[in-house]
Each structure stands twice: as C-alpha cells, then as structure tokens.
Design an enzyme around this catalytic site. Structure first.
Site, PDB file in Angstrom:
ATOM      1  N   GLN A   1     120.088 -21.468 -72.842  1.00  0.00           N
ATOM      2  CA  GLN A   1     120.978 -21.040 -71.756  1.00  0.00           C
ATOM      3  C   GLN A   1     120.282 -19.952 -70.928  1.00  0.00           C
ATOM      4  O   GLN A   1     120.305 -18.782 -71.276  1.00  0.00           O
ATOM      5  CB  GLN A   1     122.312 -20.531 -72.304  1.00  0.00           C
ATOM      6  CG  GLN A   1     123.315 -20.248 -71.192  1.00  0.00           C
ATOM      7  CD  GLN A   1     124.691 -19.878 -71.703  1.00  0.00           C
ATOM      8  OE1 GLN A   1     125.266 -18.879 -71.273  1.00  0.00           O
ATOM      9  NE2 GLN A   1     125.237 -20.667 -72.606  1.00  0.00           N
TER      10      GLN A   1
ATOM     11  N   ALA B   1     123.984 -17.482 -58.192  1.00  0.00           N
ATOM     12  CA  ALA B   1     123.317 -16.177 -58.096  1.00  0.00           C
ATOM     13  C   ALA B   1     124.317 -15.028 -57.963  1.00  0.00           C
ATOM     14  O   ALA B   1     124.263 -14.220 -57.040  1.00  0.00           O
ATOM     15  CB  ALA B   1     122.328 -16.163 -56.927  1.00  0.00           C
TER      16      ALA B   1
ATOM     17  N   TRP C   1     123.343 -20.492 -66.485  1.00  0.00           N
ATOM     18  CA  TRP C   1     124.315 -19.527 -65.990  1.00  0.00           C
ATOM     19  C   TRP C   1     123.869 -18.994 -64.627  1.00  0.00           C
ATOM     20  O   TRP C   1     122.707 -19.077 -64.270  1.00  0.00           O
ATOM     21  CB  TRP C   1     124.551 -18.391 -66.986  1.00  0.00           C
ATOM     22  CG  TRP C   1     123.386 -17.528 -67.376  1.00  0.00           C
ATOM     23  CD1 TRP C   1     122.480 -17.774 -68.374  1.00  0.00           C
ATOM     24  CD2 TRP C   1     123.024 -16.255 -66.822  1.00  0.00           C
ATOM     25  NE1 TRP C   1     121.579 -16.746 -68.458  1.00  0.00           N
ATOM     26  CE2 TRP C   1     121.888 -15.797 -67.520  1.00  0.00           C
ATOM     27  CE3 TRP C   1     123.555 -15.465 -65.803  1.00  0.00           C
ATOM     28  CZ2 TRP C   1     121.266 -14.581 -67.233  1.00  0.00           C
ATOM     29  CZ3 TRP C   1     122.939 -14.246 -65.508  1.00  0.00           C
ATOM     30  CH2 TRP C   1     121.816 -13.821 -66.227  1.00  0.00           C
ATOM     31  N   SER C   2     124.826 -18.499 -63.883  1.00  0.00           N
ATOM     32  CA  SER C   2     124.614 -17.963 -62.545  1.00  0.00           C
ATOM     33  C   SER C   2     124.040 -18.981 -61.560  1.00  0.00           C
ATOM     34  O   SER C   2     123.099 -18.678 -60.821  1.00  0.00           O
ATOM     35  CB  SER C   2     123.699 -16.730 -62.603  1.00  0.00           C
ATOM     36  OG  SER C   2     123.743 -16.026 -61.374  1.00  0.00           O
TER      37      SER C   2
ATOM     38  N   ASP D   1     132.264 -21.975 -72.441  1.00  0.00           N
ATOM     39  CA  ASP D   1     131.215 -21.100 -72.963  1.00  0.00           C
ATOM     40  C   ASP D   1     131.670 -19.649 -72.946  1.00  0.00           C
ATOM     41  O   ASP D   1     132.198 -19.158 -71.942  1.00  0.00           O
ATOM     42  CB  ASP D   1     129.950 -21.238 -72.108  1.00  0.00           C
ATOM     43  CG  ASP D   1     128.824 -20.357 -72.620  1.00  0.00           C
ATOM     44  OD1 ASP D   1     128.153 -20.758 -73.583  1.00  0.00           O
ATOM     45  OD2 ASP D   1     128.627 -19.250 -72.064  1.00  0.00           O
TER      46      ASP D   1
ATOM     47  N   TYR E   1     131.101 -10.491 -74.805  1.00  0.00           N
ATOM     48  CA  TYR E   1     131.852 -10.440 -73.546  1.00  0.00           C
ATOM     49  C   TYR E   1     133.134  -9.635 -73.753  1.00  0.00           C
ATOM     50  O   TYR E   1     133.969  -9.970 -74.600  1.00  0.00           O
ATOM     51  CB  TYR E   1     132.195 -11.839 -73.041  1.00  0.00           C
ATOM     52  CG  TYR E   1     131.005 -12.707 -72.686  1.00  0.00           C
ATOM     53  CD1 TYR E   1     129.724 -12.180 -72.548  1.00  0.00           C
ATOM     54  CD2 TYR E   1     131.159 -14.075 -72.477  1.00  0.00           C
ATOM     55  CE1 TYR E   1     128.635 -12.982 -72.218  1.00  0.00           C
ATOM     56  CE2 TYR E   1     130.075 -14.889 -72.142  1.00  0.00           C
ATOM     57  CZ  TYR E   1     128.817 -14.332 -72.023  1.00  0.00           C
ATOM     58  OH  TYR E   1     127.749 -15.135 -71.699  1.00  0.00           O
TER      59      TYR E   1
ATOM     60  N   ARG F   1     131.399  -8.483 -56.566  1.00  0.00           N
ATOM     61  CA  ARG F   1     130.628  -8.023 -57.717  1.00  0.00           C
ATOM     62  C   ARG F   1     129.667  -6.905 -57.336  1.00  0.00           C
ATOM     63  O   ARG F   1     129.411  -5.998 -58.124  1.00  0.00           O
ATOM     64  CB  ARG F   1     129.855  -9.198 -58.331  1.00  0.00           C
ATOM     65  CG  ARG F   1     129.141  -8.835 -59.625  1.00  0.00           C
ATOM     66  CD  ARG F   1     128.711 -10.062 -60.375  1.00  0.00           C
ATOM     67  NE  ARG F   1     129.858 -10.848 -60.816  1.00  0.00           N
ATOM     68  CZ  ARG F   1     129.759 -12.016 -61.415  1.00  0.00           C
ATOM     69  NH1 ARG F   1     128.585 -12.565 -61.631  1.00  0.00           N
ATOM     70  NH2 ARG F   1     130.834 -12.660 -61.809  1.00  0.00           N
TER      71      ARG F   1
END
Length: 329
Positions: free
Chosen positions: A177, A209, A205-206, A49, A54, A228
């Site tokens: 998504q 988390a 996604w995530s 994906d 991006y 991050r």
C-alpha cells in the site's frame, strides 16, 4: 463497481476502496462517518481499509460499528500494524511478535470481526528481524485471524525479502500500500516491477494527492477554508509538498483534459491510477457521502494512450519519480 484480483491470490477487491485515515474518529462525527460508509456500500464498494493508528484506534471502532449488520462474507476488511497506539509504551509499536499479536487481537475486537481479510505491516521495521515479523503474520494466518498478508510503503528490496520468507512459510503475501498519484510516481521504477515479479498488487492511497488533484487549490490564492492545507492536525504537512504554485498551475491545466474525458479532475486522477495494471484498488476517503458518490464514477473508466500522454505533457517535470523516496522510518 468493477473488481480486480489482489496480487497472485484468489481474493477479489473493489477497484475503489473506502479508507478512513484522517476522518473517522477525528475530523468527522460518527453519524456522518456512518453515512459515508453507507454511501460506499450503496456504490458497490466492498473493500474497506483502516489502521490501528488512525485516530489512535478510534477509526477502527467507528468502521466496525458502521459495518455492523452487513454480511461479513461480502466485505473485505483491511487493517494495519506498526505505529504507536494506546499508552505508547516500549512494546506498543513496531513489528515485534508481541506487538503484532496483541495489536491484531485488539483490532479484531474494535472492528467487531473474527478475522481481517488483509493484515498489513504499516511500515518496515529495521529494529526487528524480518523472520520474527513474518512468522508472527504466519501464525495469525494459521489461527484464521488473518486471511492475507500485505505491507505498506516498503521498498523493492524489502518486498523481495518479505516475499521470500512468505514462500518459505507458505502464507499469501499479496499487496503493498503506497502513495501513488499523477504527481507522486516513486513506485514505478522499482516497487512495481518487483511487486509484479513477486505476485503483489498495489492498493494505493492518496490518488488525488490529498485533494490537490481536485483543482481546489489555486496558484497565488489562499487555501480554501476547512481544507486539509489549513488543518495542522489533519494532514497539512502531508499536502504541503504539492502546494507549489508551479504544481498548482499544471494541475489547473489538466481541467480541459478531464472535460475531454467527461470526468471531474478528481475522477480523472482516480481513473489515472487505475490504468496501471499492477494497481488493484485506489483508496478514497470522504467527509461527506456526496464525495463518495462522485469519486466512484472513476471505476471502470478507460483512458486512451493519447490522453495519458497529454497528462504527462502537461505535468512535465513537476512529477516526483525518485525511487529513493519510498522508505520507512
């Protein structure tokens, strides 16, 4: 690796898919990105994906080069359209026919393929008639450039409207998504029931988390160097909502439950989202191949009812369930 059907379609996708948001073309050098892609392939992941936005289109190019030489028919390649790309002129964003058609062709060129398996509206566009958007997707399907159509972060009402038009246009509208994990469950009340009724799966996604569910962030302690949370350009604003000390304390209390299941915290988090039957695939990202090898161990894991209840008991009121938080700009 295990596989699930995507929505009410005949397309099989790997339970764990590989995504390159925030990594390829920005945080990770290309050789390392290709090593992560190879690790994903070696682990049995067939679903990849990405999105045109991006790294401002660079991530698609990196993924295309990383998959070069693979049997195309053995892969499911997903990308998305909506956010501004390129010089960001007045038509370089949104879900107008012009932007969709031009973006699709550009994505195919960057990915080095004649078609994508799934083309997703990256958000809902309130400024463009939905009929225009869905007709553009339908034309791409008819042209053979797109096999299936999906969306990302649409509300239940938006999904229903899109599904109605997809039926009228006779195109396979199969997925949503959203962000979904133990701490962020805003899709459970409305989006998932609507998706089940309309024949869509979730590609989430995530699932960890943004790293919080790995346990690497500790209450009252500085954030790990290079994480991050310390990267203002790489998602610090996204992870900030989960960095409350009360949340971090509850996450730390999940550690014994993960050990009970013979899983790491990250593996437990990925396995948790896959317990939801409406979830077809959980997207993982990686900056190192070993992260891929570790996270794919969550595939096929079954968590019993007692463990799922124990997780809920530990997290309690730190879980976000407000359905109104599912919304596009």
């Amino acid at each position: 690796m295990e596989f699930r059907r995507l929505g009410r379609s005949g397309l099989n996708v790997s339970e764990i898919s590989y995504g390159n948001w925030l990594t390829h073309g920005s945080q990770v050098e290309e050789d390392q990105a290709h090593a992560c892609i190879k690790a994903a392939l070696d682990a049995g992941i067939t679903t990849f994906d990405t999105a045109d936005v991006y790294a401002n289109t660079a991530a698609e190019s990196v993924l295309g080069r990383g998959l070069k030489g693979q049997r195309r028919e053995s892969l499911e390649i997903f990308t998305k359209v909506f956010w501004p790309t390129g010089p960001k002129g007045p038509n370089d964003k949104g879900l107008s026919r012009k932007h969709i058609m031009e973006s699709a062709n550009a994505s195919l060129q960057r990915l080095g393929t004649d078609y994508v398996d799934l083309y997703q509206a990256h958000r809902f566009d309130r400024t463009v008639p939905l009929e225009e958007t869905m007709l553009a997707f339908a034309d791409l399907v008819r042209q053979g450039k797109v096999l299936y159509v999906g969306v990302s972060e649409w509300t239940a009402e938006q999904i229903s409207r899109g599904a109605a038009l997809a039926r009228e246009l006779k195109i396979p509208f199969v997925s949503n998504q959203p962000q979904y994990n133990m701490l962020w469950r805003v899709i459970e009340d409305q989006v998932i029931p609507t998706s089940e009724r309309e024949g869509l799966s979730q590609i989430v996604w995530s699932p960890i988390a943004q790293g919080v569910l790995t346990g690497k962030y500790k209450p009252g302690q500085d954030y790990p160097a290079g994480s991050r949370a310390t990267d203002e350009k790489g998602g610090a604003n996204m992870v900030a909502r989960f960095l409350d000390d009360n949340i971090l304390k509850r996450v730390a209390e999940l550690e014994p439950l993960a050990k009970q299941a013979d899983l790491s915290l990250a593996q437990l988090a990925i396995a948790w989202v896959l317990q939801n039957p409406n979830v077809a695939s959980a997207i993982i990202g990686a900056s190192r191949p070993e992260q891929v090898h570790e996270n794919v161990k969550a595939a096929g894991k079954k968590l019993d009812a007692d463990l799922l209840k124990a997780i809920d008991d530990v997290l309690g009121d730190v879980v976000e369930r407000d359905a109104s938080l599912t919304k596009s700009p």
